[in-house]
Scaffold this active site. Structure first.
Site, PDB file in Angstrom:
ATOM      1  N   ILE A 152      -3.923  -3.528   1.379  1.00 34.58           N
ATOM      2  CA  ILE A 152      -4.318  -4.719   0.635  1.00 34.58           C
ATOM      3  C   ILE A 152      -5.597  -4.456  -0.147  1.00 34.58           C
ATOM      4  O   ILE A 152      -6.572  -3.963   0.408  1.00 34.58           O
ATOM      5  CB  ILE A 152      -4.563  -5.893   1.617  1.00 34.58           C
ATOM      6  CG1 ILE A 152      -3.345  -6.095   2.525  1.00 34.58           C
ATOM      7  CG2 ILE A 152      -4.906  -7.177   0.862  1.00 34.58           C
ATOM      8  CD1 ILE A 152      -3.637  -6.882   3.787  1.00 34.58           C
ATOM      9  N   CYS A 153      -5.581  -4.782  -1.430  1.00 34.57           N
ATOM     10  CA  CYS A 153      -6.775  -4.660  -2.256  1.00 34.57           C
ATOM     11  C   CYS A 153      -7.471  -6.016  -2.272  1.00 34.57           C
ATOM     12  O   CYS A 153      -7.041  -6.934  -2.964  1.00 34.57           O
ATOM     13  CB  CYS A 153      -6.390  -4.239  -3.672  1.00 34.57           C
ATOM     14  SG  CYS A 153      -7.818  -3.988  -4.729  1.00 34.57           S
TER      15      CYS A 153
END
Length: 152
Positions: free
Chosen positions: A84-85
C-alpha cells in the site's frame, strides 16, 4: 514490554470499539495480526471483504506496522503484492508515521484510501491513468475484481 502492553491495549480497543467496517485480530502471535475491511458504500469495493496482514515490528510504535492486502484489489495505490502506498505507513521524512498513531487509525486511513484513491502518487501507473482518464472503465474493473476476489 512497552510494545506488548500497547499492542494488547490497542487490540482490546479494536475488539470492543472497532471503527465501522473494520475488524482486527491476532493471528497466533502478538506481532502477527489480521484485519478485514468492508468495501465502502458507493465505492466500487462495496460488498467486498478485504483481508489484510499486519506485521508489528520490534520497534513499534517508533516504526510503523507493515500492512498489506491479502485480497487482490484493483486500486492505483495498492500493487499486485498487496503493498500500500500511503504516507502514514512510512517513517519521516518521506512518510507521516508518528508513534501517536495506532493500528485503528492506520486501518481507517486505508479504508479512506480505498474510497478516495490518490492517482498522483500511484503504485500502479496503468490503473492510475485509467482512474484519471477513463473513470468508468476503472470503476467497472474495480467492481469486477471486488466480485471475483472479495465477494462473500
Amino acid at each position: 514490554m512497552q510494545r506488548a502492553s500497547r499492542l494488547t491495549r490497542e487490540l482490546s480497543l479494536l475488539a470492543t470499539e472497532p471503527p465501522p467496517g473494520i475488524t482486527c485480530w491476532q493471528n497466533g502471535q502478538l506481532d502477527d495480526l489480521r484485519a478485514q475491511i468492508l468495501g465502502g458504500v458507493d465505492t466500487p469495493y462495496e460488498k467486498g471483504i478485504f483481508n489484510l496482514e499486519i506485521i508489528i515490528p520490534e520497534r513499534y510504535p517508533f516504526e510503523p506496522p507493515k500492512i498489506r492486502f491479502l485480497t487482490p484489489i484493483y486500486h492505483p495505490n495498492i500493487d499486485s503484492a498487496g503493498r500500500i502506498c500511503l504516507d502514514v505507513l512510512k517513517l519521516p521524512p518521506k512518510g507521516a508515521w508518528r508513534p501517536s498513531l495506532n493500528i485503528s487509525t492506520l486501518l481507517t486511513s486505508i479504508q479512506l484510501l480505498m474510497a478516495e484513491p490518490n492517482p498522483d502518487d500511484p503504485l500502479m501507473a496503468d490503473i492510475s491513468s485509467e482512474y484519471k482518464y477513463n473513470k468508468q472503465l476503472f470503476l467497472l474493473n474495480a467492481r469486477e475484481w471486488t466480485e471475483k476476489y472479495a465477494g462473500q
